[in-house]
Design a protein around this motif. Sequence first.
Motif: not given
Length: 421
Positions: A96-104
């Motif tokens: 979830g953290l990686e997705m949030a960073r990638a998707l802003h």
Amino acid sequence: MTALRRWLIPSLIAALGLAGCSSNEPPGERIASDKARVTKPDVPAEDFAALVSGNTDFAASMYRKISKPGENLLFSPFSVSHALAMVYAGARGNTGLEMARALHFTLPQDRLHPAVNALDLALHAHAKAKVEGGGSPPTLRVVNAAWGQKGFAFEPPFLDVLALYYGTGMYAVDFQTKSTSIREDINTWIEEQTAGRIEDLLPADLVRPDTRLLLANALYFKGAWHEPFFESGTHEAPFHTLEGGTRQVQMMSASISVPFFDGEDFEAVALPYVGKAFRMLVIVPVQGRFAQVESRLSADFLESVRAGLRDSHLALGFPRFEVKQEFPLDESLEALGMVEAFTGSADLSGMSEQAALSLSGVQHEAFISVNEWGTEAAAATAVGAVVVSAPPPYVVDRPFLFLIEDVETKSVLFLGRVVNP
């Protein structure tokens, strides 16, 4: 003289695969939450603004990953963000953290999904708004759908999010034994939602017997210019390429009142659609400065461009162009930092705790066509718009960036560039 129309349709599929078996359920069973979609969301203005700004910065980041030297580009950051936000609803831990960073995504899950819903509803409301003086407003369609493996246990809170904020349930299918026919059915659904413009979106390797969930978003937009171009004025004219050469293009023309900005190393012109709720924003770097201007693409840069626009009357020249592209987004998303979701370490337990899920692929396709199209009445309106004194000419005769945006929310629905119309 006729009104100009545009057709833009992107679609995106996120497929999640799992090795293993699951029990069979009766065919046609619908897996769905008993909750109804929230149609009057109470979302703070700061959450709404954070979502739109983040989506725009994601658009700029993805643009840089998928653009190729010397080639046109078109994609829908809105469609990509929308589909992956549904996946994000089931992401936990580092995934979830990686997705949030990638998707802003800067908002926590309990605030993000209501904001996505509010934005979706606002866009549809703007598209349906009555047009002053008559005329048909643009057509906008945003639809979501989910298909799940029969017998696979999906978490009720995940199904609730899909129902409350994305307006969709889940349709039970048997990927294990009917993956080919299911792929054909989903491709047909996408084609129907996009008025036949997107065909065969899903490649054969994306829908497999080990697929357990497919999430889809389809976006369709169709609009006529607020001030039309003159069909009789379209003519061959030179277009200056990035390499320094020229090629002949079909250049449309109009005497038009539009917002215009003469920046330091670029010009920008905003072309409203009927009703003025949506517009195309065109950014034209000066010769030799395309790469430098392109590299500045971000939410802050676009806001500075919008702030500089001033109403102007121009003899505008704008080329016809058509772009259709399809591509997988896996590598681009991984390059943006969304890595774990595609591996065996993915934590998508918010979707299901029955077995581990991971993303097997993300596929995107978009289409845009710019042509003269309309009626005789629109031609008469265009003739009436011509002023007595000749306005200053402005011809878009070199590579440019363009985006389709909702004026009020500043949400970028489509983003691309034309270097070879």
